[in-house]
Structure formats: structure tokens, C-alpha cells
Design a protein around this motif. Structure first.
Motif, PDB file in Angstrom:
ATOM      1  N   ARG A 439      -6.097   8.873  -4.730  1.00 26.31           N
ATOM      2  CA  ARG A 439      -6.229   8.362  -6.090  1.00 26.31           C
ATOM      3  C   ARG A 439      -5.677   6.948  -6.259  1.00 26.31           C
ATOM      4  NH1 ARG A 439      -3.509  12.068  -8.575  1.00 26.31           N
ATOM      5  NH2 ARG A 439      -1.567  10.891  -8.829  1.00 26.31           N
ATOM      6  N   ASP A 440      -4.534   6.671  -5.595  1.00 32.65           N
ATOM      7  CA  ASP A 440      -3.820   5.430  -5.899  1.00 32.65           C
ATOM      8  C   ASP A 440      -3.880   4.370  -4.830  1.00 32.65           C
ATOM      9  OD1 ASP A 440      -2.981   6.513  -8.346  1.00 32.65           O
ATOM     10  OD2 ASP A 440      -1.316   7.543  -7.368  1.00 32.65           O
ATOM     11  N   VAL A 441      -4.351   4.729  -3.631  1.00 36.15           N
ATOM     12  CA  VAL A 441      -4.385   3.744  -2.554  1.00 36.15           C
ATOM     13  C   VAL A 441      -5.810   3.509  -2.043  1.00 36.15           C
ATOM     14  CG1 VAL A 441      -3.589   3.172  -0.234  1.00 36.15           C
ATOM     15  CG2 VAL A 441      -2.032   4.276  -1.846  1.00 36.15           C
ATOM     16  N   LYS A 442      -6.481   4.574  -1.662  1.00 37.19           N
ATOM     17  CA  LYS A 442      -7.798   4.440  -1.052  1.00 37.19           C
ATOM     18  C   LYS A 442      -8.815   3.677  -1.906  1.00 37.19           C
ATOM     19  CE  LYS A 442     -11.331   7.113   1.381  1.00 37.19           C
ATOM     20  NZ  LYS A 442     -11.765   8.475   1.795  1.00 37.19           N
ATOM     21  N   PRO A 443      -8.832   3.901  -3.250  1.00 35.58           N
ATOM     22  CA  PRO A 443      -9.801   3.158  -4.065  1.00 35.58           C
ATOM     23  C   PRO A 443      -9.633   1.650  -3.997  1.00 35.58           C
ATOM     24  CG  PRO A 443      -8.928   5.025  -5.273  1.00 35.58           C
ATOM     25  CD  PRO A 443      -8.107   4.897  -4.045  1.00 35.58           C
ATOM     26  N   LYS A 444      -8.436   1.194  -3.623  1.00 31.64           N
ATOM     27  CA  LYS A 444      -8.195  -0.246  -3.580  1.00 31.64           C
ATOM     28  C   LYS A 444      -8.675  -0.881  -2.278  1.00 31.64           C
ATOM     29  CE  LYS A 444      -5.994   0.746  -7.335  1.00 31.64           C
ATOM     30  NZ  LYS A 444      -6.662   0.571  -8.627  1.00 31.64           N
ATOM     31  N   LEU A 445      -9.047  -0.047  -1.301  1.00 31.13           N
ATOM     32  CA  LEU A 445      -9.432  -0.593   0.009  1.00 31.13           C
ATOM     33  C   LEU A 445     -10.718  -1.402  -0.062  1.00 31.13           C
ATOM     34  CD1 LEU A 445      -8.622   2.422   2.339  1.00 31.13           C
ATOM     35  CD2 LEU A 445      -7.245   0.399   1.909  1.00 31.13           C
TER      36      LEU A 445
END
Length: 446
Positions: A439-445
Motif C-alpha cells: 500500500r505505502d511503498v510499491k505504488p511509488k515505484l
């Protein structure tokens, strides 16, 4: 989740905006708001220090008295500056909440704030603190004389975002009198297997209710139990792969549960394991070096300290670092920022960090700090200093996944206070931690 993500990339991504709900849940500052826009290159050449600044502290290691002494010394050396010591909470989490409230209100900010090693980068993410490099250069901080592993904890992207203050490692504390009565060697156990053999002997030979006392799980279970997980060959995570449900991790935490329920030589503190140990309720415990001086003063017996025990896979290094640093908020005047940096520099001078260490048991942050008098009075501090050489970087899942530390504590509490099934609970914890990642890290990749 096999993606490898280093700390620099993670912070860069996090700076783009992490989930507000998750960050709020972990008790630290909410990073959902707009950045305060900390300047990249701050110039203080023509700035005069403020006449009065506030220093927010939780008095780590019961340090309020020594903090007052350091402030008095600073004011005597800098008569134009008054430092107001403010108790901003009883823990790092309470300071985080108070600091966030002041940020949101855009008023009442301190000039110096205590930042734990777990929380500081969250302040960095939302631009709540300034890089200290310009101030460090102008005021002549001797950064090279700080202990490398401690000062580097606050570096990112070539900048220094805070300076070490009350830095610590866990220590193994033991009652020398109890160990002698049980016919045990005067030292910490080399492994947990060795201590498991000692536990029944300690209970049989002393009036202590427990041979060992775990700390309250609502506190820093995720911090201290890294020792057990590493010793068994696992961890909360390996890089960004969550490994808390690996066979080795299950074995480690099952051993912890068995020590409480099956073998019954260990207990779980409801308040403070250091106090329980000092009261003679338990023959041994693991607690922060910041508890050392207070424990020595309180205990009515001979206190021994040693390195953390190893496990069946690794005897070393199985000890994490921890503690707090001092940072400077972005939303205050340059005059206050300059005065704040002057105070931080003063607190970090060799003789002052030695005095802070003497009063609390925290690490002397400077290499050149003369610890001769301190060690003559409290030789146990040398053990803590020596253990720095065999410390290990904390698991990403504990310190960088927002809210993870509290989720870890919740799961371990169920295991050791409610006898929850270890495999099922650790499996559930993995899903929770991976959910934080997704939710908090992968979407920013992207």
C-alpha cells in the motif's frame, strides 16, 4: 515480495508521499500534509542567534537532571542565549505526536527536538527538519570525531539531518548474587541455549520468581527480539522481503513462548523490565544501555552486564543499535536554528557527551570523550562501548515500514501473553507487513 529496495530509494519514494493512515497508525508524525519545504542550502553567515530557544525532550534514560546541568553550562558559556527545557512527552512516540501537532498548527515549535532513530526520517520526508550541513560547517562541528555508526544513522543523500544524542544498544543484565548462589559463571550466557540450562538452576537457588524477564511487548518488542531472530538465522525481514514467518523465525519465537509457558523460567513485564530486575523479581533481563545507571542505583545487589546471547545459527552480531538524536525544525526562524545548532554542538562536545553517558549509561557519542572517570565509577559502561563493534543494522521491516513496529508488538504480545499460535500469528504478521509495503511503498515505484 522479492524486490530489493535500498534505503536511499525507499526514502526518495517515500518523499513523494506515503499513506497517511499507516503513518498515523504508528504513533509518529502524519506525513500526508504538504512539505514545509526545508531549504537545501541554508546560509547563516549574517544571522545572529536567538536570545531564547525551546528544547523538547523526553529525558531518555531519566536524563532530566543532566540535561539541566548541560543547559546551565551552555548558558554560562553563551550568556546571550536562554534554553528552555520542555518535557514534550514520556516517550519518543509522544514527542512525535506533539511535534506533529505543532507542525499542523504552524506555531509552538521547538528549536531543538529529540528524534528517535526510528522516527527521524519521517520528519525528513515531510520537510519538517532542516539539513544541518551549513550549520555544521559554520560552527565547526568535528563530525569525524563522532562514532561512525551513530552519526551515519542520520545521514541521507550526502546531508546530515540530525546528530546523535542518547544512543544505545540493548544489554544483558544479570544479578551476580543470584548467579553465584546458583553456581553459575559470573558472565552473560554466550547463547540462549546456555541460559535455558541456567534458568531452572536460578529459580531453584534464589527467591526470584523468574530467571529472566522480557520487556513489555507494547514497548520495543520489535527492537529487542531482533536479537533472537538473528540468532536463529532469520529476522523481521531480509532487505524488503518479510521473513517473520520463516521456519527459523517460527522456531525462534516458539522458543520465546516456550520459555514463558512451557519451561516457565521467563516472565513478561507489565511496566518496565529494568525495574522488575532491580527489584529482584527476575535474575536477568535485556534492557537498553540507557537504563544502566538507573538500574545500578536502584538495585540492592551486584549487577553484571554482558553482550546479548547468540542463537543456534549466529552468536554474533546479534545486537541492534537504537536511541535518539537531536534535530532542528524547518518552520522556525534562522536565528532560532542557529542557536539550536550551537546548543546541539555544545551537548555533543566530548566532555559533555561523557557526562551524559555517566548520568544515563547511553553511549559516549564522541571518540575522543575521556571516559576514565566515568568508567572508574561505572565500569559496566565499557561493556556497552565494546558491544558497539558487534552491532547490526536493524531490519527494514521494523524501522522503515510505517506502522510496522506496533504491528510487531501486537503480534508478539499475543504470543507471549495470550499463548497465541506462533505459526498462525507470525503468518498473519507477514501479511500485515507486506500489506504496508504493497500500500505505502510499491505504488511509488512507478
Amino acid at each position: 515480495m522479492a524486490l530489493t529496495l535500498d534505503r536511499r530509494l525507499f526514502l526518495a519514494l517515500a518523499g513523494a508521499g506515503t499513506g497517511a493512515a499507516a503513518l498515523s497508525a504508528c504513533g509518529g508524525p502524519d506525513t500526508s500534509g504538504a512539505s514545509t519545504g526545508a531549504a537545501e542550502d541554508l546560509d547563516f553567515k549574517d544571522v545572529k542567534p536567538a536570545a531564547s530557544i525551546d528544547f523538547w525532550s523526553s529525558h531518555p534514560g531519566k536524563s532530566q537532571d543532566v540535561e539541566k546541568e548541560l543547559i546551565a553550562k551552555f548558558e554560562a558559556a553563551n550568556p546571550g542565549i536562554k534554553v528552555n527545557l520542555v518535557t514534550a512527552g514520556s516517550s519518543y512516540e509522544e514527542i512525535a505526536q506533539k511535534f506533529q501537532t505543532a507542525q499542523a498548527a504552524k506555531s509552538g515549535l521547538p528549536a531543538v527536538v529529540v528524534l528517535s532513530d526510528v522516527w527521524w526520517f519521517r520528519y525528513f520526508i515531510n520537510g519538517s527538519i532542516i539539513p544541518m550541513d551549513a550549520l555544521i560547517k559554520q560552527l565547526g562541528f568535528e563530525v569525524a570525531d563522532y562514532r561512525d555508526s551513530l552519526v551515519k544513522d542520520y545521514q541521507y543523500d550526502g546531508k546530515q539531518w540530525a546528530m546523535p544524542y542518547g544512543r544505545s544498544t540493548p544489554l544483558f543484565y544479570y544479578n551476580k548474587d543470584h548467579f553465584k548462589a546458583a553456581g553459575l559463571p559470573d558472565r552473560a550466557p554466550k547463547t540462549w541455549a546456555e541460559f535455558a540450562e541456567w534458568g531452572p538452576k536460578l529459580q531453584a537457588a534464589t527467591k526470584a520468581k523468574y530467571a529472566y524477564m522480557y520487556g513489555p511487548m507494547a514497548g520495543y518488542a520489535g527492537w529487542t527480539l531482533q536479537n533472537n531472530l538473528w540468532g536463529w538465522g532469520s529476522g523481521w525481514s531480509n532487505g524488503w522481503d518479510v521473513t517473520c514467518d520463516s521456519p527459523e523465525a517460527i522456531e525462534a519465537i516458539q522458543w520465546v513462548q516456550d520459555s514463558v509457558y512451557k519451561d516457565k523460567w521467563a516472565g513478561v513485564s507489565s511496566k518496565d523490565q529494568s525495574d522488575d530486575f532491580a527489584a529482584g523479581i527476575a535474575s536477568a533481563t535485556i534492557a537498553s544501555t540507557g537504563s544502566l545507571v538507573g538500574t545500578l542505583k536502584t538495585a540492592k545487589f551486584n549487577v553484571g552486564v554482558g553482550f546479548l546471547p547468540g542463537g543456534p545459527k549466529s552468536e554474533s552480531p546479534v545486537c541492534p543499535t537504537g536511541g535518539a538524536g537531536l534535530g532542528i525544525p524547518a518552520g522556525i526562524s534562522k536565528e532560532e536554528q542557529l542557536a539550536a545548532a550551537m546548543f546541539i554542538k555544545f551537548v555533543g562536545e566530548p566532555e559533555n557527551t561523557a557526562a551524559f553517558s555517566a548520568a544515563t549509561g547511553y553511549m559516549p557519542n564522541r571518540k575522543s570523550a575521556d571516559m576514565t572517570k566515568v568508567l572508574a565509577k561505572t565500569p559496566q559502561i565499557q561493556t556497552a562501548i565494546d558491544q558497539l563493534a558487534v552491532t547490526r543494522v536493524q531490519d527494514n521491516a521494523r524501522v522503515f515500514l510505517p506502522g510496522a513496529d506496533q504491528e510487531i508488538a501486537k503480534s508478539i504480545s499475543a504470543i507471549v501473553t495470550q499463548k497465541a499460535d506462533v505459526t498462525a500469528t507470525m503468518g498473519g504478521l507477514k501479511k500485515t507487513l507486506e500489506g504496508l509495503y504493497e500500500r505505502d511503498v510499491k505504488p511509488k515505484l512507478a
